[in-house]
Design a protein around this motif. Structure first.
Motif, PDB file in Angstrom:
ATOM      1  N   GLU A 155      22.083 -10.916  -3.781  1.00 59.59           N
ATOM      2  CA  GLU A 155      21.813 -10.376  -2.446  1.00 59.59           C
ATOM      3  C   GLU A 155      22.543  -9.073  -2.153  1.00 59.59           C
ATOM      4  OE1 GLU A 155      22.926 -13.588   0.068  1.00 59.59           O
ATOM      5  OE2 GLU A 155      20.989 -14.580  -0.111  1.00 59.59           O
ATOM      6  N   ALA A 156      23.860  -9.058  -2.325  1.00 60.62           N
ATOM      7  CA  ALA A 156      24.652  -7.865  -1.984  1.00 60.62           C
ATOM      8  C   ALA A 156      24.301  -6.683  -2.880  1.00 60.62           C
ATOM      9  CB  ALA A 156      26.140  -8.188  -2.082  1.00 60.62           C
ATOM     10  N   LYS A 157      24.114  -6.932  -4.156  1.00 59.02           N
ATOM     11  CA  LYS A 157      23.800  -5.859  -5.094  1.00 59.02           C
ATOM     12  C   LYS A 157      22.421  -5.268  -4.815  1.00 59.02           C
ATOM     13  CE  LYS A 157      26.455  -8.108  -8.724  1.00 59.02           C
ATOM     14  NZ  LYS A 157      26.351  -8.828  -9.992  1.00 59.02           N
ATOM     15  N   VAL A 158      21.463  -6.120  -4.447  1.00 60.25           N
ATOM     16  CA  VAL A 158      20.099  -5.653  -4.181  1.00 60.25           C
ATOM     17  C   VAL A 158      20.092  -4.688  -3.002  1.00 60.25           C
ATOM     18  CG1 VAL A 158      17.812  -6.369  -3.375  1.00 60.25           C
ATOM     19  CG2 VAL A 158      18.914  -7.603  -5.222  1.00 60.25           C
ATOM     20  N   LYS A 159      20.859  -4.996  -1.963  1.00 56.96           N
ATOM     21  CA  LYS A 159      20.903  -4.094  -0.801  1.00 56.96           C
ATOM     22  C   LYS A 159      21.411  -2.721  -1.221  1.00 56.96           C
ATOM     23  CE  LYS A 159      22.563  -3.356   3.819  1.00 56.96           C
ATOM     24  NZ  LYS A 159      23.170  -3.886   5.020  1.00 56.96           N
ATOM     25  N   ASP A 160      22.489  -2.670  -1.989  1.00 57.20           N
ATOM     26  CA  ASP A 160      23.033  -1.385  -2.440  1.00 57.20           C
ATOM     27  C   ASP A 160      22.028  -0.622  -3.299  1.00 57.20           C
ATOM     28  OD1 ASP A 160      25.408  -1.921  -1.117  1.00 57.20           O
ATOM     29  OD2 ASP A 160      26.382  -2.770  -2.902  1.00 57.20           O
ATOM     30  N   LEU A 161      21.331  -1.326  -4.177  1.00 59.64           N
ATOM     31  CA  LEU A 161      20.348  -0.674  -5.040  1.00 59.64           C
ATOM     32  C   LEU A 161      19.160  -0.141  -4.242  1.00 59.64           C
ATOM     33  CD1 LEU A 161      20.394  -3.095  -8.094  1.00 59.64           C
ATOM     34  CD2 LEU A 161      21.315  -0.781  -7.983  1.00 59.64           C
ATOM     35  N   LEU A 162      18.715  -0.910  -3.241  1.00 57.56           N
ATOM     36  CA  LEU A 162      17.606  -0.444  -2.407  1.00 57.56           C
ATOM     37  C   LEU A 162      17.989   0.806  -1.619  1.00 57.56           C
ATOM     38  CD1 LEU A 162      16.135  -3.816  -1.088  1.00 57.56           C
ATOM     39  CD2 LEU A 162      15.103  -2.263  -2.752  1.00 57.56           C
TER      40      LEU A 162
ATOM     41  N   GLU B 273       0.817  -1.208   0.000  1.00 49.90           N
ATOM     42  CA  GLU B 273       0.000   0.000   0.000  1.00 49.90           C
ATOM     43  C   GLU B 273       0.856   1.265   0.000  1.00 49.90           C
ATOM     44  OE1 GLU B 273      -2.449  -0.469   3.414  1.00 49.90           O
ATOM     45  OE2 GLU B 273      -3.509  -2.189   2.582  1.00 49.90           O
ATOM     46  N   GLN B 274       2.077   1.166   0.493  1.00 48.49           N
ATOM     47  CA  GLN B 274       2.938   2.333   0.602  1.00 48.49           C
ATOM     48  C   GLN B 274       4.003   2.408  -0.479  1.00 48.49           C
ATOM     49  OE1 GLN B 274       4.356   1.849   4.609  1.00 48.49           O
ATOM     50  NE2 GLN B 274       2.654   3.009   5.465  1.00 48.49           N
ATOM     51  N   VAL B 275       4.425   1.262  -0.991  1.00 49.29           N
ATOM     52  CA  VAL B 275       5.497   1.212  -1.985  1.00 49.29           C
ATOM     53  C   VAL B 275       4.973   0.475  -3.214  1.00 49.29           C
ATOM     54  CG1 VAL B 275       7.811   0.351  -2.482  1.00 49.29           C
ATOM     55  CG2 VAL B 275       7.274   1.178  -0.204  1.00 49.29           C
ATOM     56  N   ASN B 276       5.228   1.021  -4.396  1.00 47.89           N
ATOM     57  CA  ASN B 276       4.813   0.389  -5.641  1.00 47.89           C
ATOM     58  C   ASN B 276       5.788  -0.743  -5.962  1.00 47.89           C
ATOM     59  OD1 ASN B 276       4.074  -0.325  -8.216  1.00 47.89           O
ATOM     60  ND2 ASN B 276       3.867   1.781  -8.936  1.00 47.89           N
ATOM     61  N   LEU B 277       5.373  -1.990  -5.709  1.00 47.03           N
ATOM     62  CA  LEU B 277       6.248  -3.139  -5.905  1.00 47.03           C
ATOM     63  C   LEU B 277       6.591  -3.352  -7.374  1.00 47.03           C
ATOM     64  CD1 LEU B 277       4.851  -5.810  -3.422  1.00 47.03           C
ATOM     65  CD2 LEU B 277       6.859  -4.387  -3.176  1.00 47.03           C
ATOM     66  N   GLU B 278       5.637  -3.142  -8.264  1.00 47.17           N
ATOM     67  CA  GLU B 278       5.903  -3.329  -9.694  1.00 47.17           C
ATOM     68  C   GLU B 278       6.996  -2.378 -10.176  1.00 47.17           C
ATOM     69  OE1 GLU B 278       4.696  -5.567 -11.779  1.00 47.17           O
ATOM     70  OE2 GLU B 278       3.256  -6.464 -10.402  1.00 47.17           O
ATOM     71  N   GLU B 279       6.921  -1.131  -9.743  1.00 44.07           N
ATOM     72  CA  GLU B 279       7.918  -0.130 -10.147  1.00 44.07           C
ATOM     73  C   GLU B 279       9.285  -0.455  -9.542  1.00 44.07           C
ATOM     74  OE1 GLU B 279       8.613   4.498  -9.125  1.00 44.07           O
ATOM     75  OE2 GLU B 279       6.600   3.992  -9.876  1.00 44.07           O
ATOM     76  N   THR B 280       9.311  -0.840  -8.278  1.00 43.21           N
ATOM     77  CA  THR B 280      10.565  -1.197  -7.612  1.00 43.21           C
ATOM     78  C   THR B 280      11.195  -2.418  -8.277  1.00 43.21           C
ATOM     79  OG1 THR B 280       9.713  -0.329  -5.526  1.00 43.21           O
ATOM     80  CG2 THR B 280      11.620  -1.760  -5.391  1.00 43.21           C
ATOM     81  N   ALA B 281      10.379  -3.424  -8.586  1.00 43.12           N
ATOM     82  CA  ALA B 281      10.884  -4.629  -9.247  1.00 43.12           C
ATOM     83  C   ALA B 281      11.445  -4.285 -10.624  1.00 43.12           C
ATOM     84  CB  ALA B 281       9.776  -5.663  -9.374  1.00 43.12           C
TER      85      ALA B 281
ATOM     86  N   GLU C 157      10.687 -11.355  -6.708  1.00 37.28           N
ATOM     87  CA  GLU C 157      11.571 -12.487  -6.973  1.00 37.28           C
ATOM     88  C   GLU C 157      12.419 -12.157  -8.197  1.00 37.28           C
ATOM     89  OE1 GLU C 157       9.255 -16.044  -7.350  1.00 37.28           O
ATOM     90  OE2 GLU C 157       8.489 -15.884  -5.302  1.00 37.28           O
ATOM     91  N   LEU C 158      13.733 -12.200  -8.019  1.00 36.35           N
ATOM     92  CA  LEU C 158      14.682 -11.884  -9.092  1.00 36.35           C
ATOM     93  C   LEU C 158      15.469 -13.136  -9.461  1.00 36.35           C
ATOM     94  CD1 LEU C 158      16.055  -8.603  -7.534  1.00 36.35           C
ATOM     95  CD2 LEU C 158      14.432  -8.768  -9.403  1.00 36.35           C
TER      96      LEU C 158
ATOM     97  N   LYS D 164      16.146  -3.860 -14.185  1.00 39.40           N
ATOM     98  CA  LYS D 164      16.946  -3.098 -15.149  1.00 39.40           C
ATOM     99  C   LYS D 164      18.387  -2.961 -14.673  1.00 39.40           C
ATOM    100  CE  LYS D 164      13.382  -0.291 -17.285  1.00 39.40           C
ATOM    101  NZ  LYS D 164      12.808   1.046 -17.425  1.00 39.40           N
ATOM    102  N   LYS D 165      18.564  -2.625 -13.393  1.00 38.30           N
ATOM    103  CA  LYS D 165      19.912  -2.412 -12.861  1.00 38.30           C
ATOM    104  C   LYS D 165      20.715  -3.707 -12.807  1.00 38.30           C
ATOM    105  CE  LYS D 165      19.640   1.981 -11.669  1.00 38.30           C
ATOM    106  NZ  LYS D 165      20.532   3.030 -12.090  1.00 38.30           N
TER     107      LYS D 165
END
Length: 102
Positions: free
Chosen positions: A82-89, A49-57, A76-77, A62-63
């Motif tokens: 794991e390490a790259k996702v944390k930096d991107l988030l 409800e607070q974060v657009n999951l489709e846009e974030t995914a 699900e990617l 892309k990255k």
């Protein structure tokens, strides 16, 4: 006439509700082994409800140059990222203290 955010009452162009919501999300990132030895990185704990999951995914895919989907309130990617996702988030505005990598 510009669209007004129902939460804060500001015009959508300057609304900060989603940014504030991102900083408060408790996000969990982990990898799973699927059939045939395929690795999948799962990002869960975001409030739909607070974060657009489709846009974030879409941004993460892309990255990372990988495929993925949004299922049952989690991202699900394909592959082990794991390490790259944390930096991107963190770059997207999520708080580093609230991201847990297993």
């Amino acid at each position: 006439m510009p669209e007004i955010c129902p939460t804060c009452g500001l015009p959508k162009e300057i609304c900060v509700c989603e940014e504030i919501a991102q900083e408060q999300q408790k996000v969990k990132v982990y990898s799973q082994q699927r059939t045939f030895g395929k690795s999948v990185t799962v990002v869960e704990g975001m409030n739909e409800e607070q974060v657009n999951l489709e846009e974030t995914a879409s941004k993460l895919k892309k990255k990372l140059a990988c495929g993925g989907t949004v299922k049952e309130g989690r991202i699900e990617l394909q592959g082990n990222h794991e390490a790259k996702v944390k930096d991107l988030l963190i770059d997207m505005g999520f708080s580093s203290d609230m991201i847990e990598v297993e």
